[in-house]
Motif scaffolding. Structure first.
Motif, PDB file in Angstrom:
ATOM      1  N   THR A  94      31.216  48.119 -11.333  1.00  0.00           N
ATOM      2  CA  THR A  94      30.580  48.320 -12.629  1.00  0.00           C
ATOM      3  C   THR A  94      31.231  49.519 -13.302  1.00  0.00           C
ATOM      4  O   THR A  94      31.422  50.553 -12.664  1.00  0.00           O
ATOM      5  N   VAL A  95      31.586  49.362 -14.580  1.00  0.00           N
ATOM      6  CA  VAL A  95      32.166  50.473 -15.339  1.00  0.00           C
ATOM      7  C   VAL A  95      31.216  50.839 -16.472  1.00  0.00           C
ATOM      8  O   VAL A  95      30.431  50.012 -16.938  1.00  0.00           O
ATOM      9  N   ARG A  96      31.306  52.093 -16.898  1.00  0.00           N
ATOM     10  CA  ARG A  96      30.464  52.595 -17.981  1.00  0.00           C
ATOM     11  C   ARG A  96      31.361  53.006 -19.140  1.00  0.00           C
ATOM     12  O   ARG A  96      32.350  53.717 -18.954  1.00  0.00           O
ATOM     13  N   LEU A  97      31.015  52.568 -20.336  1.00  0.00           N
ATOM     14  CA  LEU A  97      31.756  52.910 -21.540  1.00  0.00           C
ATOM     15  C   LEU A  97      30.781  53.554 -22.526  1.00  0.00           C
ATOM     16  O   LEU A  97      29.627  53.140 -22.613  1.00  0.00           O
ATOM     17  N   THR A  98      31.245  54.569 -23.251  1.00  0.00           N
ATOM     18  CA  THR A  98      30.383  55.236 -24.220  1.00  0.00           C
ATOM     19  C   THR A  98      31.104  55.400 -25.550  1.00  0.00           C
ATOM     20  O   THR A  98      32.334  55.436 -25.603  1.00  0.00           O
TER      21      THR A  98
END
Length: 116
Positions: A94-98
């Motif tokens: 899982t990757v997080r992008l902001t």
């Protein structure tokens, strides 16, 4: 006046019959060559907008790397829209992008691209 209404009704009925008849005609079948089933692809992403901030979590359940990018469109004309650099979501990760706007967010979405 009655003649033109009947003519219009008749014309409409003929047009409908022709259209329906065309849809019912079997279409030519083209022999399918050797087709391979496409591998499942694409991380499942959840995008959350909180005020002027955007956070997206993308989980890749497939064996192919998915390069995901976050795109943020701001509501104000003077606020700069942003596109993040692609992030590789490897299989089972899982990757997080902001991202953010100065004021309100109009839209936010994720784009997908097959990775290496």
């Amino acid at each position: 006046m009655r003649l033109s209404r009947r003519t219009a009704s008749l014309s409409l009925a003929v047009a409908l019959v022709i259209t329906l008849a065309y849809e019912a005609v079997p279409h030519a079948r083209v022999p399918a060559g050797k087709q391979t089933a496409a591998e499942p692809f694409g991380a499942a992403c959840r995008v959350r907008v909180t005020g002027s901030r955007v956070t997206a979590y993308c989980h890749n359940p497939y064996p192919v790397v998915d390069r995901v990018s976050l795109h943020v469109e701001c509501a104000r004309w003077w606020d700069i829209d942003t596109d993040s650099s692609p992030v590789e979501a490897w299989p089972a990760l899982t990757v997080r992008l902001t991202g953010r706007c100065w004021k309100e967010v109009d839209e936010a979405w994720i784009s997908h691209q097959r990775g290496s």
